[in-house]
Design an enzyme around this catalytic site. Structure first.
Site, PDB file in Angstrom:
ATOM      1  N   ASP A   1      -6.630   0.641  -1.225  1.00 49.54           N
ATOM      2  CA  ASP A   1      -6.327   1.806  -2.038  1.00 49.54           C
ATOM      3  C   ASP A   1      -7.611   2.553  -2.381  1.00 49.54           C
ATOM      4  O   ASP A   1      -7.677   3.786  -2.324  1.00 49.54           O
ATOM      5  CB  ASP A   1      -5.618   1.381  -3.327  1.00 49.54           C
ATOM      6  CG  ASP A   1      -4.392   0.522  -3.074  1.00 49.54           C
ATOM      7  OD1 ASP A   1      -4.534  -0.479  -2.351  1.00 49.54           O
ATOM      8  OD2 ASP A   1      -3.324   0.831  -3.608  1.00 49.54           O
TER       9      ASP A   1
ATOM     10  N   GLU B   1       3.656   6.007  -5.845  1.00 50.22           N
ATOM     11  CA  GLU B   1       3.242   4.930  -4.954  1.00 50.22           C
ATOM     12  C   GLU B   1       3.881   5.057  -3.578  1.00 50.22           C
ATOM     13  O   GLU B   1       3.255   4.763  -2.565  1.00 50.22           O
ATOM     14  CB  GLU B   1       3.629   3.585  -5.570  1.00 50.22           C
ATOM     15  CG  GLU B   1       3.321   2.382  -4.698  1.00 50.22           C
ATOM     16  CD  GLU B   1       3.661   1.072  -5.380  1.00 50.22           C
ATOM     17  OE1 GLU B   1       3.082   0.048  -4.986  1.00 50.22           O
ATOM     18  OE2 GLU B   1       4.489   1.076  -6.308  1.00 50.22           O
TER      19      GLU B   1
ATOM     20  N   ASP C   1      -4.594  -0.145  -8.726  1.00 51.93           N
ATOM     21  CA  ASP C   1      -3.494   0.362  -7.907  1.00 51.93           C
ATOM     22  C   ASP C   1      -2.435   1.059  -8.743  1.00 51.93           C
ATOM     23  O   ASP C   1      -1.688   1.892  -8.234  1.00 51.93           O
ATOM     24  CB  ASP C   1      -2.854  -0.789  -7.131  1.00 51.93           C
ATOM     25  CG  ASP C   1      -2.323  -1.864  -8.077  1.00 51.93           C
ATOM     26  OD1 ASP C   1      -2.977  -2.134  -9.089  1.00 51.93           O
ATOM     27  OD2 ASP C   1      -1.262  -2.431  -7.804  1.00 51.93           O
TER      28      ASP C   1
ATOM     29  N   ARG D   1       2.503  -1.369 -14.581  1.00 52.99           N
ATOM     30  CA  ARG D   1       3.230  -2.622 -14.391  1.00 52.99           C
ATOM     31  C   ARG D   1       2.276  -3.824 -14.450  1.00 52.99           C
ATOM     32  O   ARG D   1       1.087  -3.683 -14.725  1.00 52.99           O
ATOM     33  CB  ARG D   1       3.991  -2.601 -13.076  1.00 52.99           C
ATOM     34  CG  ARG D   1       3.111  -2.588 -11.834  1.00 52.99           C
ATOM     35  CD  ARG D   1       3.944  -2.491 -10.572  1.00 52.99           C
ATOM     36  NE  ARG D   1       3.112  -2.479  -9.381  1.00 52.99           N
ATOM     37  CZ  ARG D   1       3.363  -1.728  -8.314  1.00 52.99           C
ATOM     38  NH1 ARG D   1       4.405  -0.921  -8.307  1.00 52.99           N
ATOM     39  NH2 ARG D   1       2.568  -1.778  -7.253  1.00 52.99           N
ATOM     40  N   ASP D   2       2.818  -4.988 -14.165  1.00 52.06           N
ATOM     41  CA  ASP D   2       2.027  -6.217 -14.243  1.00 52.06           C
ATOM     42  C   ASP D   2       1.197  -6.405 -12.970  1.00 52.06           C
ATOM     43  O   ASP D   2       1.395  -7.330 -12.210  1.00 52.06           O
ATOM     44  CB  ASP D   2       2.938  -7.429 -14.478  1.00 52.06           C
ATOM     45  CG  ASP D   2       3.965  -7.615 -13.364  1.00 52.06           C
ATOM     46  OD1 ASP D   2       4.070  -6.730 -12.489  1.00 52.06           O
ATOM     47  OD2 ASP D   2       4.653  -8.646 -13.365  1.00 52.06           O
ATOM     48  N   GLU D   3       0.247  -5.504 -12.770  1.00 51.25           N
ATOM     49  CA  GLU D   3      -0.621  -5.590 -11.592  1.00 51.25           C
ATOM     50  C   GLU D   3      -2.003  -5.097 -11.974  1.00 51.25           C
ATOM     51  O   GLU D   3      -2.857  -5.885 -12.354  1.00 51.25           O
ATOM     52  CB  GLU D   3      -0.021  -4.800 -10.428  1.00 51.25           C
ATOM     53  CG  GLU D   3      -0.647  -5.150  -9.094  1.00 51.25           C
ATOM     54  CD  GLU D   3       0.226  -4.718  -7.923  1.00 51.25           C
ATOM     55  OE1 GLU D   3      -0.304  -4.692  -6.811  1.00 51.25           O
ATOM     56  OE2 GLU D   3       1.406  -4.404  -8.120  1.00 51.25           O
TER      57      GLU D   3
ATOM     58  N   TRP E   1      -7.864  -3.393   4.207  1.00 54.80           N
ATOM     59  CA  TRP E   1      -8.138  -3.843   2.846  1.00 54.80           C
ATOM     60  C   TRP E   1      -9.548  -4.436   2.791  1.00 54.80           C
ATOM     61  O   TRP E   1     -10.432  -3.886   2.134  1.00 54.80           O
ATOM     62  CB  TRP E   1      -7.072  -4.853   2.415  1.00 54.80           C
ATOM     63  CG  TRP E   1      -5.873  -4.209   1.787  1.00 54.80           C
ATOM     64  CD1 TRP E   1      -5.535  -4.219   0.465  1.00 54.80           C
ATOM     65  CD2 TRP E   1      -4.846  -3.456   2.450  1.00 54.80           C
ATOM     66  NE1 TRP E   1      -4.364  -3.514   0.263  1.00 54.80           N
ATOM     67  CE2 TRP E   1      -3.919  -3.029   1.460  1.00 54.80           C
ATOM     68  CE3 TRP E   1      -4.614  -3.083   3.764  1.00 54.80           C
ATOM     69  CZ2 TRP E   1      -2.792  -2.271   1.757  1.00 54.80           C
ATOM     70  CZ3 TRP E   1      -3.491  -2.321   4.062  1.00 54.80           C
ATOM     71  CH2 TRP E   1      -2.608  -1.923   3.081  1.00 54.80           C
TER      72      TRP E   1
ATOM     73  N   HIS F   1      -0.032   6.166  -8.734  1.00 49.60           N
ATOM     74  CA  HIS F   1      -0.654   5.277  -7.749  1.00 49.60           C
ATOM     75  C   HIS F   1      -1.374   6.189  -6.758  1.00 49.60           C
ATOM     76  O   HIS F   1      -0.748   6.849  -5.960  1.00 49.60           O
ATOM     77  CB  HIS F   1       0.448   4.489  -7.063  1.00 49.60           C
ATOM     78  CG  HIS F   1      -0.004   3.283  -6.326  1.00 49.60           C
ATOM     79  ND1 HIS F   1      -0.836   3.338  -5.248  1.00 49.60           N
ATOM     80  CD2 HIS F   1       0.292   1.967  -6.509  1.00 49.60           C
ATOM     81  CE1 HIS F   1      -1.039   2.113  -4.784  1.00 49.60           C
ATOM     82  NE2 HIS F   1      -0.377   1.267  -5.529  1.00 49.60           N
TER      83      HIS F   1
END
Length: 874
Positions: free
Chosen positions: A485, A740, A472, A476-478, A537, A761
């Site tokens: 997506d 994003e 995604d 960052r922390d993902e 999703w 994103h």
């Protein structure tokens, strides 16, 4: 002459390491003659000069996914294959050759054991008190360097290294890195399977002493992943492990295997810690010079520990790995203090920096911090959340030193370099672009530079988020594999690149992550925050396999996914017997990040329920399974949707753009209400002065639905819009990737909430599919698979005076372009051998259409393969 090209085995060119028992052989076709087609083929497979399989002449137009049907394949064996084709007149035409090599086909052939560092010997890295490291990284363990010395009686004639890790590894042999892979073996659902790689190392070995080694780091296995503050790391294990075996063959027919076992030794080196989210810390003075080469004294190294004696489920790497694919030079380097420089690469990218340090004294501490954007001339890093994206290098004191952190990656455009000695020259800081090396096969271009920038942003977003899994965001922390997506962007992804093998491999993790009840997750591979998938999703587990079948004719992935696809819709149906999906909706994100609109979540959910059931029915028909139960269920859901959400005047509950788009795109309306519903959609766009309100889910449908229903002018108005919210707004404010959210930054409010504000994103870049399919007009006819039946319908409009796109399909190259020449439109198309096309010439006067020779033709043409040009009045 009809000629085969781009030969592939299981979707890859000359793959080294195939463990499918029946690999699929494919080729594309080109011809210098119009109306040409393959009428027959012959495949010959040999090994060691001996024929293993010969199809003879097969009367068939198929050129994709021909299953090997010869004798059982042998492990670690090279197979050469040749295809000969016959053309449309039945004459033998061109031929081409390729090869593939099998991997380890039987589990009992794995003799290595999983090895790891001894945690009781080397303490964690404990930096000086003056160091400013955070508690997240302060005590991370130093990655072990693993080593095994061995002697060979002669130089081998053939050698293959098979290696993998629970973690990330870099293989080394006789003083050099093996291969060009990065971050191997990649991220999978480690609990169910681990990928392994095969390397040809014949030329690297010699008679006498040889040294096999590896650097082993936490990677996705034990490092930081995601944003769950209760469980940010060690999702699969608490320390990485390594498994390898080297098979060596000599001229006299003898062989030898060197595998991971208790004879290996290890110790830490210059890397004090390495984490993919946090960064890498390296001390140049601790470099183990020559550790991976013969003649090195390793007497003080420590024996490894055996972590596991069972190999587990190992799968040969089935797609292209992560590689460094490009280098970016800095567009500017600005001194911003006594020892600080700000580097701008001009492009939001994913990868790492290679920094050359000149004339530094020993122990100088150089820090690299990364960010996507600036705020008041400084790095804006709040949106990284807990990801530190910081690399540290302590110099050894050499005249020239190179620091390149090989075991981390960052999403960034800007880098702040602190502590560099003297003035940092642009040539000494290089951006190294990393991504899964899916072959890029499509291209779009027009004469509007903002639209071209949009397309470049889409491609860069795909590259940056295609790092082992479709993530995604990269900064960052993902960095998680969100299914929505992926499914929303997948049609665009297939336009840009050959992503068949990439998606097929990831779908195995999607299936593995499903619950026992059959619910797909929101993300795959799964980590601690796993829940049942939300509408749109979880539906990705249905939509993507069907898309791979439509685009690539990928029957094998559809077969392997079909049971899970059925289980998903049965799960939804079981908990929603009234066919309105309100229960067991997971996190139920709705039309995520929509603007000034609120699409009812049960409407969106039910629309996706209907669509997934429809696709399961279509998949059943394609696979020869009884489709009637799914078609009946779809009819009942469609009726329930109309009864619950659609009024007699065509109003769809919520009265939002996304609500109308779902109802129209998924064919959920009674025919009599289609025009009324579409009128409401168009009116909503117009009343907002040609602005959208769609979020992740609706945006992919917006321009295609407007164009299909005769309002390409509105689609173009949205494309050219440059005020908020729009694609053009982000570009006007410097975007080089897709944001994003529409309001990632606005002139009125500045940055959106840092908790969720990525500037790379790809979801909102799903308009890329329309650039190919709407603007250039390249689509498939209903029911077509693998672009055998093309629907070419270019849409002239907007500010454009020319536009065009091309794609390498499984048949061959497809292209469509148009340009305005005074009061004329000129259309050029290319159709590959074996395909046919319905071309709709965009004209206001059907009688004005002329072919290349000037002869009048109809404005709707049925074309066979070849290259064509038509002109008509605009």
């Amino acid at each position: 002459m009809l000629t085969p090209y781009a030969l592939s085995t299981d979707g890859r060119t000359t793959p080294l390491g195939v463990d499918e028992r029946t690999p699929l052989l494919s080729w594309r076709l080109r011809s210098d003659r119009d109306a040409d087609a393959q009428t027959a083929y012959r495949i010959e497979v040999t090994t060691g000069g001996v024929t293993a399989w010969d199809t003879g002449r097969v009367e068939s137009a198929e050129n994709s996914a021909i299953a090997y049907d010869g004798p059982t394949l042998r492990s670690r064996t090279r197979y050469d294959w040749r295809v000969t084709v016959w053309d449309g007149s039945g004459e033998e035409a061109g031929a081409a050759e390729s090869w593939f090599e099998t991997a380890i086909l039987h589990a009992d052939e794995w003799v290595g054991t999983w090895i790891a560092r001894d945690p009781n010997v080397h303490p964690p890295f404990d930096p000086p008190v003056v160091d400013d490291l955070t508690d997240r990284v302060r005590h991370l363990p130093a990655p072990p360097h693993l080593r095994r010395s061995f002697t060979l009686p002669a130089k081998p004639v053939r050698a293959r290294l098979h290696a993998t890790a629970r973690g990330v590894y870099e293989p080394r042999l006789n003083g050099a890195k093996v291969g060009d892979r990065e971050l191997a073996p990649g991220w999978t659902e480690y609990r169910t399977r681990v990928l392994y790689q095969t390397y040809d190392v014949t030329d690297a070995l010699t008679a006498g002493e040889n040294v096999l080694g590896a650097v082993l780091v936490d990677g996705w296995y034990a490092g930081f992943i995601g944003f769950d503050s209760r469980h940010q790391a060690q999702h699969y294990g608490d320390a990485p492990q390594f498994l390898a075996q080297l098979h060596v063959e000599f001229a006299d027919g003898s062989t030898r295997t060197i595998a991971t076992d208790a004879d290996w030794v290890e110790r830490p080196g210059a890397i004090r810690y390495a984490d993919q989210l946090m960064g890498q810390y390296e001390d140049g003075s601790r470099e183990l010079t020559g550790w991976d080469a013969p003649g090195y004294d390793a007497s003080d190294w420590t024996p490894v520990v055996i972590a596991d004696t069972a190999p587990g489920t190992l799968v040969a790497e089935p797609d292209e790995p992560v590689r460094v694919t490009e280098e970016l030079t800095a567009v500017s380097v600005t001194a911003i203090g006594a020892d600080r420089h700000l580097v701008d690469f001009g492009q939001n990218m994913v990868g790492r920096v290679r920094l050359t340090v000149r004339g530094a004294e020993p122990g100088r501490r150089i820090v690299l911090r990364h960010a996507e954007v600036l705020a008041d001339g400084e790095l804006y890093r709040e949106n990284l959340r807990t990801a530190e994206a910081t690399d540290v290098y302590l110099t050894a004191g050499g005249a020239t030193e190179v620091f390149e952190p090989r075991f981390t990656f960052h999403g960034f455009r800007y880098v702040e370099v602190t502590g560099y000695p003297g003035v940092l020259a642009g040539k000494d800081v290089v951006g190294r672009v990393l991504h899964s090396d899916t072959p890029f096969t499509g291209h779009f271009e027009c004469d509007d530079e903002t639209v071209n920038q949009l397309y470049r942003n889409i491609r860069w977003g795909q590259r940056g988020n295609w790092v082992s899994v479709p993530t995604d965001c990269p900064q960052r922390d993902e960095r998680l594999g969100w299914l929505a997506d992926a499914q929303i962007f997948a049609p665009t992804a297939t336009r840009n690149a050959d992503v068949q093998a990439f998606f097929a491999r990831w779908l195995a993790d999607v299936r593995a992550a499903a619950t026992p009840e059959g619910a797909f997750p929101d993300i795959a591979p799964k980590v601690a925050m796993l829940t049942e998938g939300a509408p749109a999703w979880g539906d990705g587990g249905v939509i993507i396999p069907w898309l791979l079948y439509r685009i690539y004719g990928d029957v094998r992935t559809l077969e392997r996914s079909f049971g899970s696809m059925v289980a998903w819709i049965e799960h939804v149906h079981r908990h929603n017997p009234d066919l309105i999906w309100r229960h067991r909706t997971g996190n139920n994100y709705g039309d995520w990040l929509q603007v000034d609109a609120e699409t009812p979540r049960d409407l969106l959910a039910t629309a996706y329920f209907a669509q997934s059931v429809a696709l399961v029915g279509a998949a059943a028909r394609a696979l020869g399974v009884d489709a009637q139960p799914y078609e009946d269920l779809h009819g009942r859901i469609r009726a329930a949707f109309q009864n619950e959400f659609v009024e007699d005047d065509g109003r769809v509950e919520g009265d939002t753009q996304t609500g109308y788009l779902l109802a129209l795109a998924f064919d959920l309306l009674p025919p009599a209400l289609v025009d009324r519903a579409f009128h409401r959609l168009a009116a909503d766009v117009e009343k907002r002065d040609n602005h959208l309100t769609t979020g992740f889910v609706g945006v992919a449908l917006l321009c295609p639905v407007l164009t299909k229903h005769g309002r390409a002018d509105l689609a173009y108005a949205l494309l050219h819009q440059d005020t908020y919210p729009s694609w053009g707004y982000s570009i006007a404010h410097g975007a080089t990737t897709i944001w994003e959210r529409w309001d990632g930054w606005t002139t009125e409010r500045g940055f959106q909430a840092a908790e969720m504000n990525s500037f790379n994103h790809y979801s909102l870049g799903s308009i890329g599919d329309w650039l190919f399919g709407g603007v250039a007009g390249i689509e498939q006819a209903p029911g077509s698979v693998g672009y055998r039946e093309l629907e070419l319908r270019p849409a002239v409009g907007g500010r454009l005076t020319r536009a065009g796109a091309s794609q390498e399909t499984i048949r061959g190259r497809v292209a469509s372009s148009w340009r305005l020449d005074g009061d004329q439109v000129v259309v050029d198309v290319e159709i590959p051998p074996g395909s046919t096309a319905n071309l709709h010439v965009p004209t206001s006067d059907p009688s004005s259409v002329r072919d290349r020779s000037g002869s009048p033709v109809a404005d709707q043409l049925r074309l066979s393969s070849g290259r064509y040009r038509f002109t008509a009045t605009r």
